[in-house]
Design an enzyme around this catalytic site. Structure first.
Site, PDB file in Angstrom:
ATOM      1  N   THR A  33       3.995   1.550   2.932  1.00  0.00           N
ATOM      2  CA  THR A  33       5.025   2.445   2.415  1.00  0.00           C
ATOM      3  C   THR A  33       4.675   3.911   2.627  1.00  0.00           C
ATOM      4  O   THR A  33       3.508   4.293   2.696  1.00  0.00           O
ATOM      5  CB  THR A  33       5.263   2.210   0.909  1.00  0.00           C
ATOM      6  OG1 THR A  33       4.201   2.819   0.142  1.00  0.00           O
ATOM      7  CG2 THR A  33       5.331   0.730   0.582  1.00  0.00           C
ATOM      8  N   TYR A  78      -6.766  19.151  -8.592  1.00  0.00           N
ATOM      9  CA  TYR A  78      -6.902  17.904  -7.842  1.00  0.00           C
ATOM     10  C   TYR A  78      -7.945  16.981  -8.477  1.00  0.00           C
ATOM     11  O   TYR A  78      -7.690  15.786  -8.688  1.00  0.00           O
ATOM     12  CB  TYR A  78      -7.274  18.193  -6.396  1.00  0.00           C
ATOM     13  CG  TYR A  78      -7.617  16.942  -5.616  1.00  0.00           C
ATOM     14  CD1 TYR A  78      -6.609  16.069  -5.202  1.00  0.00           C
ATOM     15  CD2 TYR A  78      -8.936  16.622  -5.306  1.00  0.00           C
ATOM     16  CE1 TYR A  78      -6.912  14.904  -4.516  1.00  0.00           C
ATOM     17  CE2 TYR A  78      -9.250  15.464  -4.605  1.00  0.00           C
ATOM     18  CZ  TYR A  78      -8.239  14.610  -4.219  1.00  0.00           C
ATOM     19  OH  TYR A  78      -8.548  13.450  -3.541  1.00  0.00           O
ATOM     20  N   ILE A 134       0.855  -1.193   0.000  1.00  0.00           N
ATOM     21  CA  ILE A 134       0.000   0.000   0.000  1.00  0.00           C
ATOM     22  C   ILE A 134       0.884   1.233   0.000  1.00  0.00           C
ATOM     23  O   ILE A 134       1.802   1.358   0.816  1.00  0.00           O
ATOM     24  CB  ILE A 134      -0.908   0.025   1.255  1.00  0.00           C
ATOM     25  CG1 ILE A 134      -1.665  -1.290   1.399  1.00  0.00           C
ATOM     26  CG2 ILE A 134      -1.883   1.205   1.185  1.00  0.00           C
ATOM     27  CD1 ILE A 134      -2.326  -1.467   2.750  1.00  0.00           C
ATOM     28  N   LYS A 167      -7.763  13.164 -10.236  1.00  0.00           N
ATOM     29  CA  LYS A 167      -8.548  12.001  -9.832  1.00  0.00           C
ATOM     30  C   LYS A 167      -9.418  11.487 -10.976  1.00  0.00           C
ATOM     31  O   LYS A 167      -9.689  10.282 -11.080  1.00  0.00           O
ATOM     32  CB  LYS A 167      -9.405  12.343  -8.611  1.00  0.00           C
ATOM     33  CG  LYS A 167      -8.585  12.460  -7.323  1.00  0.00           C
ATOM     34  CD  LYS A 167      -7.818  11.168  -7.049  1.00  0.00           C
ATOM     35  CE  LYS A 167      -7.047  11.201  -5.752  1.00  0.00           C
ATOM     36  NZ  LYS A 167      -6.342   9.921  -5.494  1.00  0.00           N
ATOM     37  N   ASP A 195       8.968   6.610  -2.386  1.00  0.00           N
ATOM     38  CA  ASP A 195       8.553   7.876  -2.978  1.00  0.00           C
ATOM     39  C   ASP A 195       8.054   7.548  -4.377  1.00  0.00           C
ATOM     40  O   ASP A 195       8.832   7.145  -5.249  1.00  0.00           O
ATOM     41  CB  ASP A 195       9.735   8.843  -3.039  1.00  0.00           C
ATOM     42  CG  ASP A 195       9.378  10.187  -3.667  1.00  0.00           C
ATOM     43  OD1 ASP A 195       8.283  10.311  -4.253  1.00  0.00           O
ATOM     44  OD2 ASP A 195      10.205  11.117  -3.595  1.00  0.00           O
ATOM     45  N   ASN A 205      -2.574   4.301  -3.131  1.00  0.00           N
ATOM     46  CA  ASN A 205      -3.306   5.244  -2.289  1.00  0.00           C
ATOM     47  C   ASN A 205      -2.651   6.618  -2.206  1.00  0.00           C
ATOM     48  O   ASN A 205      -3.323   7.608  -1.908  1.00  0.00           O
ATOM     49  CB  ASN A 205      -3.447   4.662  -0.879  1.00  0.00           C
ATOM     50  CG  ASN A 205      -3.948   5.677   0.117  1.00  0.00           C
ATOM     51  OD1 ASN A 205      -5.099   6.095   0.079  1.00  0.00           O
ATOM     52  ND2 ASN A 205      -3.062   6.133   1.008  1.00  0.00           N
TER      53      ASN A 205
END
Length: 287
Positions: A34, A148, A8, A152, A56, A84
């Site tokens: 992570t 943003y 994740i 998405k 990263d 995520n």
């Protein structure tokens, strides 16, 4: 029977990723949690079957290193990949800093794509699943969030296309279209500062409220959200899933409500429904 594994991205404390890590861990999976900084995953540190990994998503060397860590631990397989990691950006479109906008896409879109490409062979080896965390914002056009929500929207498009492309390879792809969830997302976002030359100074309070998440009355508890998403994943769901507060409502509204109704609702939330009047009042005060 071998223990299944999941990696994740974006598992800093207080976020959706951390909640997902806990939910998978409770179901008996080996979780590779992570984040860019290990110390930001203190809530997960020391838990059984949880391996903390520095990752990263905008750095290819970092991604390659994470792949090697997973390969070494599992023998070259990964059952579930959960993309995520994400960053927000609240700013009127006319005031957007292009470099900041590029950073948003670097994390939210290109980072997701780079991680998916790198881990795909491991997921294909198990006929597993890839989960991409998207947002209901990608279906709407909320003021101040153009960059943003565009990122998405891109995530949803890439994810759904990937679902068709991965089907012949035996891999499922879930797009978690996410409504409001109570997390540290806004806390971790960049501090809002409207340029002094902005045309939207008169409604800056509403912009700041959006940047700080104060205009969202409530959200689904992150643990509850995570449990529902993990249920979907382990059940073998494929395609779009709608989770988080208001997700189902937005799904319905974006499909059936006329555009002018959605516009009215979004303008009311941001103060733009009275924006011309506000501008006129300010002009009179200056005179």
């Amino acid at each position: 029977m071998a223990v299944k594994s999941v990696l994740i991205t974006g598992c800093s404390d207080g976020g959706i990723g951390s909640a997902l890590a806990l939910a998978f861990q409770k179901r008996g999976l080996h979780v590779f949690a992570t984040a860019r900084t290990i110390s930001k995953m203190s809530r997960l540190d020391g838990l059984p079957c949880v391996t903390l990994v520095t990752l990263d998503v905008t750095n290819y060397a970092s991604i390659t290193s994470a792949v090697e860590i997973v390969k070494s631990a599992t023998g070259g397989t990964l059952d579930y990949l959960v993309n995520n990691s994400g960053v927000g950006y609240v700013m009127p479109t006319l005031d957007v800093d292009i470099e900041e906008a590029k950073r948003v896409f670097d994390v939210n879109v290109w980072g997701l794509l780079a991680v998916t490409q790198a881990f795909a062979p491991l997921v294909i080896a198990t006929n597993g699943s890839i989960v991409n965390i998207s947002s209901v914002g990608g279906l709407l056009y909320p003021p101040w969030l153009s960059v943003y929500t565009a990122s998405k929207s891109a995530v949803t498009t890439i994810s759904e296309t990937l679902r068709l492309e991965m089907a012949p390879l035996g891999v499922k792809v879930l797009t978690a279209v996410t409504g409001t969830v109570h997390s540290n997302f806004f806390v971790n976002g960049p501090q809002h500062k409207l340029p002094p030359t902005s045309r939207y100074v008169s409604v800056e309070k509403s912009i700041v409220a959006r940047a700080q998440g104060r205009d969202i009355q409530s959200g689904m508890n992150a643990a509850k959200y995570a449990d529902r998403v993990v249920d979907d994943v382990l059940r073998g769901e494929n395609g779009k899933i709608w989770r988080g507060k208001l997700a189902s409502i937005v799904r319905y509204a974006s499909t059936y409500l006329p555009t002018f109704v959605l516009d009215w609702l979004l303008l009311q939330q941001t103060g733009l429904d009275t924006f011309p009047t506000t501008r006129a009042k300010e002009a009179k005060l200056r005179i």
